[in-house]
Design a protein around this motif. Structure first.
Motif, PDB file in Angstrom:
ATOM      1  N   ALA A 110     -34.883 -45.945 -10.476  1.00 46.37           N
ATOM      2  CA  ALA A 110     -34.752 -47.390 -10.332  1.00 46.37           C
ATOM      3  C   ALA A 110     -34.692 -47.718  -8.845  1.00 46.37           C
ATOM      4  CB  ALA A 110     -33.485 -47.874 -11.025  1.00 46.37           C
ATOM      5  N   SER A 111     -35.148 -48.899  -8.513  1.00 44.58           N
ATOM      6  CA  SER A 111     -35.095 -49.403  -7.150  1.00 44.58           C
ATOM      7  C   SER A 111     -34.978 -50.926  -7.284  1.00 44.58           C
ATOM      8  CB  SER A 111     -36.343 -48.987  -6.379  1.00 44.58           C
ATOM      9  OG  SER A 111     -36.334 -49.515  -5.066  1.00 44.58           O
ATOM     10  N   GLY A 112     -34.976 -51.635  -6.171  1.00 46.80           N
ATOM     11  CA  GLY A 112     -34.779 -53.079  -6.260  1.00 46.80           C
ATOM     12  C   GLY A 112     -35.854 -53.882  -5.552  1.00 46.80           C
ATOM     13  N   ILE A 113     -36.160 -55.040  -6.115  1.00 43.20           N
ATOM     14  CA  ILE A 113     -37.135 -55.937  -5.501  1.00 43.20           C
ATOM     15  C   ILE A 113     -36.579 -56.508  -4.198  1.00 43.20           C
ATOM     16  CG2 ILE A 113     -36.517 -58.177  -6.511  1.00 43.20           C
ATOM     17  CD1 ILE A 113     -40.048 -56.575  -6.523  1.00 43.20           C
ATOM     18  N   ASN A 114     -35.268 -56.339  -3.981  1.00 39.79           N
ATOM     19  CA  ASN A 114     -34.643 -56.771  -2.730  1.00 39.79           C
ATOM     20  C   ASN A 114     -34.991 -55.879  -1.552  1.00 39.79           C
ATOM     21  OD1 ASN A 114     -32.328 -57.452  -5.031  1.00 39.79           O
ATOM     22  ND2 ASN A 114     -32.743 -59.106  -3.593  1.00 39.79           N
ATOM     23  N   TYR A 115     -35.828 -54.884  -1.792  1.00 46.48           N
ATOM     24  CA  TYR A 115     -36.336 -54.030  -0.706  1.00 46.48           C
ATOM     25  C   TYR A 115     -36.876 -54.889   0.435  1.00 46.48           C
ATOM     26  CZ  TYR A 115     -39.481 -50.690   1.626  1.00 46.48           C
ATOM     27  OH  TYR A 115     -40.144 -49.903   2.558  1.00 46.48           O
ATOM     28  N   ILE A 124     -45.968 -63.490  -0.421  1.00 46.31           N
ATOM     29  CA  ILE A 124     -45.886 -62.725  -1.671  1.00 46.31           C
ATOM     30  C   ILE A 124     -45.917 -61.253  -1.281  1.00 46.31           C
ATOM     31  CG2 ILE A 124     -46.946 -62.230  -3.898  1.00 46.31           C
ATOM     32  CD1 ILE A 124     -48.181 -65.024  -3.821  1.00 46.31           C
ATOM     33  N   TYR A 125     -44.808 -60.570  -1.501  1.00 43.77           N
ATOM     34  CA  TYR A 125     -44.665 -59.203  -0.991  1.00 43.77           C
ATOM     35  C   TYR A 125     -45.375 -58.179  -1.869  1.00 43.77           C
ATOM     36  CZ  TYR A 125     -41.188 -60.923   2.297  1.00 43.77           C
ATOM     37  OH  TYR A 125     -40.563 -61.588   3.314  1.00 43.77           O
ATOM     38  N   SER A 126     -46.007 -57.222  -1.198  1.00 42.60           N
ATOM     39  CA  SER A 126     -46.621 -56.090  -1.894  1.00 42.60           C
ATOM     40  C   SER A 126     -45.930 -54.814  -1.444  1.00 42.60           C
ATOM     41  CB  SER A 126     -48.119 -56.015  -1.579  1.00 42.60           C
ATOM     42  OG  SER A 126     -48.305 -55.578  -0.241  1.00 42.60           O
ATOM     43  N   GLU A 127     -46.241 -53.722  -2.117  1.00 44.41           N
ATOM     44  CA  GLU A 127     -45.569 -52.455  -1.870  1.00 44.41           C
ATOM     45  C   GLU A 127     -45.772 -51.934  -0.446  1.00 44.41           C
ATOM     46  OE1 GLU A 127     -46.081 -52.813  -6.286  1.00 44.41           O
ATOM     47  OE2 GLU A 127     -47.217 -53.349  -4.507  1.00 44.41           O
ATOM     48  N   ASN A 128     -46.806 -52.403   0.233  1.00 43.22           N
ATOM     49  CA  ASN A 128     -47.069 -51.941   1.603  1.00 43.22           C
ATOM     50  C   ASN A 128     -46.267 -52.699   2.661  1.00 43.22           C
ATOM     51  OD1 ASN A 128     -48.976 -50.017   0.777  1.00 43.22           O
ATOM     52  ND2 ASN A 128     -50.579 -51.568   0.679  1.00 43.22           N
ATOM     53  N   ASP A 129     -45.589 -53.758   2.258  1.00 45.08           N
ATOM     54  CA  ASP A 129     -44.805 -54.527   3.228  1.00 45.08           C
ATOM     55  C   ASP A 129     -43.556 -53.757   3.649  1.00 45.08           C
ATOM     56  OD1 ASP A 129     -46.186 -56.994   3.737  1.00 45.08           O
ATOM     57  OD2 ASP A 129     -45.842 -57.507   1.639  1.00 45.08           O
ATOM     58  N   PRO A 130     -43.088 -53.983   4.879  1.00 41.61           N
ATOM     59  CA  PRO A 130     -41.903 -53.276   5.362  1.00 41.61           C
ATOM     60  C   PRO A 130     -40.635 -53.806   4.705  1.00 41.61           C
ATOM     61  CG  PRO A 130     -42.612 -54.882   6.985  1.00 41.61           C
ATOM     62  CD  PRO A 130     -43.654 -54.881   5.905  1.00 41.61           C
ATOM     63  N   LEU A 268     -28.048 -64.921  -4.518  1.00 41.54           N
ATOM     64  CA  LEU A 268     -28.272 -65.975  -5.506  1.00 41.54           C
ATOM     65  C   LEU A 268     -29.042 -67.153  -4.929  1.00 41.54           C
ATOM     66  CD1 LEU A 268     -24.625 -66.055  -6.947  1.00 41.54           C
ATOM     67  CD2 LEU A 268     -26.575 -64.772  -7.857  1.00 41.54           C
ATOM     68  N   LEU A 269     -28.890 -67.361  -3.618  1.00 39.87           N
ATOM     69  CA  LEU A 269     -29.436 -68.560  -2.974  1.00 39.87           C
ATOM     70  C   LEU A 269     -30.796 -68.332  -2.324  1.00 39.87           C
ATOM     71  CD1 LEU A 269     -26.120 -69.748  -1.312  1.00 39.87           C
ATOM     72  CD2 LEU A 269     -27.330 -70.903  -3.185  1.00 39.87           C
ATOM     73  N   GLU A 270     -31.206 -67.076  -2.185  1.00 35.53           N
ATOM     74  CA  GLU A 270     -32.480 -66.764  -1.537  1.00 35.53           C
ATOM     75  C   GLU A 270     -33.319 -65.873  -2.443  1.00 35.53           C
ATOM     76  OE1 GLU A 270     -33.250 -68.191   1.249  1.00 35.53           O
ATOM     77  OE2 GLU A 270     -31.281 -68.859   1.944  1.00 35.53           O
ATOM     78  N   GLY A 271     -34.639 -65.934  -2.265  1.00 33.82           N
ATOM     79  CA  GLY A 271     -35.523 -65.062  -3.038  1.00 33.82           C
ATOM     80  C   GLY A 271     -36.975 -65.392  -2.793  1.00 33.82           C
ATOM     81  N   SER A 272     -37.789 -64.355  -2.726  1.00 36.54           N
ATOM     82  CA  SER A 272     -39.226 -64.536  -2.520  1.00 36.54           C
ATOM     83  C   SER A 272     -40.016 -63.912  -3.658  1.00 36.54           C
ATOM     84  CB  SER A 272     -39.651 -63.905  -1.183  1.00 36.54           C
ATOM     85  OG  SER A 272     -39.198 -64.689  -0.104  1.00 36.54           O
ATOM     86  N   ARG A 273     -41.293 -64.198  -3.653  1.00 35.98           N
ATOM     87  CA  ARG A 273     -42.177 -63.663  -4.686  1.00 35.98           C
ATOM     88  C   ARG A 273     -42.613 -62.238  -4.332  1.00 35.98           C
ATOM     89  NH1 ARG A 273     -46.359 -68.515  -4.334  1.00 35.98           N
ATOM     90  NH2 ARG A 273     -45.757 -68.199  -2.159  1.00 35.98           N
ATOM     91  N   ALA A 274     -42.959 -61.476  -5.361  1.00 33.40           N
ATOM     92  CA  ALA A 274     -43.508 -60.140  -5.163  1.00 33.40           C
ATOM     93  C   ALA A 274     -44.689 -59.972  -6.109  1.00 33.40           C
ATOM     94  CB  ALA A 274     -42.456 -59.070  -5.430  1.00 33.40           C
TER      95      ALA A 274
END
Length: 302
Positions: A110-115, A124-130, A268-274
């Protein structure tokens, strides 16, 4: 003879659902703090001990262990626990595999989208983003690094890191917390409500783990997130729509959440698309790519 899969984090909602999907084709074992069933094996992460017979003849480990990110305020002690429950647990598995001279076919973590960081952007974040540069991204980076050690030290042929979005389930997690307030007429969006909320249906996240187990071309990090994006406000409205309940409360102000949750409020207050393109390109198909369809499946009386 069935291959043996060892699952950590036995008490979590994903582990419970996933094991039912796998048990027809695999022999499933669990690592848990307290043995309750014949296929349970005990471990103690704090004291770095485990029942080593859990690893006998295994082919795969699905590492789901990790303290709940949103359960308590992030004190210094809690932050250490959030990291230790993920990283030290993986380290204990690695050390014991090495001691027993066992090489896995796959280590699936398991890992997190908060990476990518706890931020709200139009990217829109992809797996290659830092990775990002906040506490949650630090947790995920350390978590994934601990997983990569299995391949680097030749203890697993493949390592898969499942960057998990908010899992929608009727039994547990965010949806279970949101539904009662909406049913009682006091539900509302958080902060601006414009923060994106990457999400995935419990059925789809379990299917991604199953695919990761069976498809040997799946290797590396994958965003486990629905292809349809939503904001916190839109999710709140869709839940109300499916439950046929009105929404009339104002948004919960950001400062109130910060007073209650401290630093955790940022999650809870922040979040971006992936993007889910990478996992879809392996041939994986989402059963619930549409938010309303997912909510109707989870919330409508059956």
């Amino acid at each position: 003879m069935k291959e043996i899969v060892l699952i950590t984090g036995a008490g979590g909602m994903i582990a419970r659902k996933l094991s039912k999907k796998l048990e027809k084709e695999y022999t499933v074992r669990f690592l848990t703090r307290k043995k309750k069933h014949d296929n349970d094996f005990e471990w103690d992460i704090k004291n770095a001990t485990m029942d080593e017979s859990a690893l006998d003849n295994i082919s795969h480990i699905i590492h789901l262990a990790g303290a709940n990110i949103s359960e308590k305020r992030w004190t210094k002690e809690r932050k250490r626990e959030l990291i230790s429950s993920r990283v030290d647990s993986a380290g204990l598995l690695l050390k014991t595999l090495k001691k027993k001279k066992i090489k896995l076919k796959s280590f699936i973590s398991a890992s997190g989208i908060n990476y990518y960081g706890t931020v709200t952007t139009e990217r829109i974040y992809s797996e290659n983003d830092p990775p990002g540069n906040d506490f949650l991204s630090e947790v995920v980076v350390l978590w994934e690094r601990a997983a990569d050690d299995f391949k680097e030290q030749n203890l697993a042929e493949r390592v898969v890191k499942v960057r998990t979005a908010v899992v929608l389930s009727r039994e547990d997690g965010a949806l279970k917390k949101m539904v009662p307030t909406i049913q009682y007429g006091i539900g509302s969006a958080l902060g601006s409500g414009k923060q994106y909320m990457p999400w995935i249906h419990i059925e789809d996240i379990c299917s991604i783990y199953e695919a990761s187990l069976k498809d040997t071309t799946i290797d590396g990090a994958y965003n486990a997130v629905s292809p349809q994006h939503t904001t916190n406000e839109n999710l709140t409205k869709k839940i109300a729509e499916v439950l046929d309940k009105p929404l009339f409360m104002p948004h919960v102000p950001a400062f109130v959440l910060k007073l209650i949750f401290g630093e955790l409020a940022d999650a809870l207050l922040e979040g971006s698309r992936a993007s889910s393109q990478e996992i879809q390109e392996t041939g994986f198909q989402f059963k619930f790519p549409d938010l309303k369809m997912a909510l109707e499946n989870l919330l409508k009386e059956r």
